[in-house]
Design a protein around this motif. Structure first.
Motif, mmCIF file in Angstrom:
data_model
loop_
_atom_site.group_PDB
_atom_site.id
_atom_site.type_symbol
_atom_site.label_atom_id
_atom_site.label_comp_id
_atom_site.label_asym_id
_atom_site.label_seq_id
_atom_site.Cartn_x
_atom_site.Cartn_y
_atom_site.Cartn_z
ATOM 1 N N LYS A 241 -25.830 7.408 9.381
ATOM 2 C CA LYS A 241 -25.710 7.468 10.833
ATOM 3 C C LYS A 241 -24.437 6.771 11.268
ATOM 4 N N THR A 242 -23.902 7.169 12.408
ATOM 5 C CA THR A 242 -22.897 6.324 13.040
ATOM 6 C C THR A 242 -23.683 5.301 13.836
ATOM 7 N N GLU B 36 -23.603 4.572 16.850
ATOM 8 C CA GLU B 36 -24.049 5.045 18.146
ATOM 9 C C GLU B 36 -25.381 5.786 18.055
ATOM 10 N N GLU B 37 -25.695 6.323 16.886
ATOM 11 C CA GLU B 37 -26.909 7.122 16.728
ATOM 12 C C GLU B 37 -28.172 6.278 16.554
ATOM 13 N N TYR B 38 -28.032 4.979 16.676
ATOM 14 C CA TYR B 38 -29.213 4.129 16.588
ATOM 15 C C TYR B 38 -29.944 4.042 17.914
ATOM 16 N N ASP C 113 -25.361 1.757 22.866
ATOM 17 C CA ASP C 113 -24.220 2.397 23.514
ATOM 18 C C ASP C 113 -23.258 1.339 24.063
ATOM 19 N N TRP D 231 -27.251 -1.006 12.151
ATOM 20 C CA TRP D 231 -26.194 -0.660 13.104
ATOM 21 C C TRP D 231 -24.944 -1.487 12.833
#
Length: 286
Positions: free
Chosen positions: A91-92, A94-96, A101, A142
């Motif tokens: 994942k990046t 941001e995708e958490y 954000d 993250w």
């Protein structure tokens, strides 16, 4: 590519000789986008990794071998380096979820005439302590994703620049600066979730990302957060602590980073916001 000044008794060659055992013990050979190789002559990219571990323990080969094995085991257990995984985690950051954000960015600045990758942690963007820090595993994944993405911009897989020996007192050119922004933060105080996340992050970065930090800036730190620095000093080395810079006024950050165009105007620079600066880096390395 060849590594300069490698005599038979060089710590790099002695550590490389231990690599077959290290890789067998860890059952993992991937780190920072690179595949470690025990073949001779040693691969340039493998020597980059070994040199970072050696420099982190003052060329103690046994300690470096132990630390590298520990990192490779951790990367396997943590789920890093799988085929097709983005930023080393699948994942990046941001995708958490929306709770993350605007919390982390990766940009580039010019420092002493050279490019330097920078990670930004914007703690003022935290919307909910419980959502962001309450799930410790999610927060750490993250944070690791942010670090892995920053490392990808070092291009360790293609660089031809070796890392100087520890005894040379010359800096490692393949490192990352970190900026922690505390503007608007009034909720961290002594929150146990924040303290646990901070402690675990420091431990992971110290153990598994040796010699990756060039400079670390703490901007607008509230006095109430003095506990954080006390905790850090109990975990990190004195050499790492020397890299810490505390900045009271955010407008002074650009001068400390040594760049204007690569720093947003609100932090004393002449650049656009962090998202735009991150896009510039992503476009450059696309």
């Amino acid at each position: 590519m060849s590594w300069p000044d490698l005599k038979d008794d060089h710590p790099l060659l002695r550590l490389h000789a231990k690599l077959p055992q290290i890789l067998e013990e860890a059952a993992h050979d991937r780190i920072w986008g690179l595949t470690l190789s025990a073949e001779s002559p040693p691969a340039f990219s493998t020597l980059l990794v070994l040199q970072k571990y050696l420099r982190s323990v003052s060329d103690d080969v046994e300690q470096a071998a132990t630390a590298l094995a520990r990192t490779l085991k951790w990367r396997k257990e943590f789920g890093l380096d799988g085929a097709g995984l983005q930023a080393g985690t699948g994942k990046t950051e941001e995708e958490y979820g929306p709770d993350f954000d605007g919390l982390g960015y990766v940009t580039i600045v010019k420092h002493n005439g050279k490019a330097e990758i920078v990670t930004w942690n914007v703690y003022g963007a935290v919307k909910s302590l419980k959502s962001t820090f309450g799930d410790l595993d999610r927060f750490l994944r993250w944070r690791v994703a942010l670090m892995e993405r920053a490392i990808s911009h070092l291009h360790l897989e293609s660089t031809t620049m070796p890392i100087p020996d520890y005894c040379s007192n010359t800096v490692d050119p393949h490192r990352i600066a970190q900026v922690h922004l505390y503007e608007g933060v009034s909720f961290l105080r002594m929150d146990p979730h924040v303290k646990a996340a901070s402690k675990a992050t420091i431990e992971i970065m110290s153990a598994h990302y040796p010699e990756m930090l060039s400079r670390k800036f703490f901007v607008g730190v509230p006095l109430i957060m003095s506990w954080m620095f006390t905790a850090m000093k109990l975990i990190i080395s004195a050499e790492t602590a020397k890299k810490f810079v505390v900045i009271s006024y955010k407008e002074n950050l650009a001068a400390e980073l040594g760049d204007a165009e690569g720093v947003p105007a609100e932090y004393g620079g002449k650049g656009p916001d962090l998202k735009h600066l991150e896009n510039v880096l992503e476009s450059r390395d696309a």
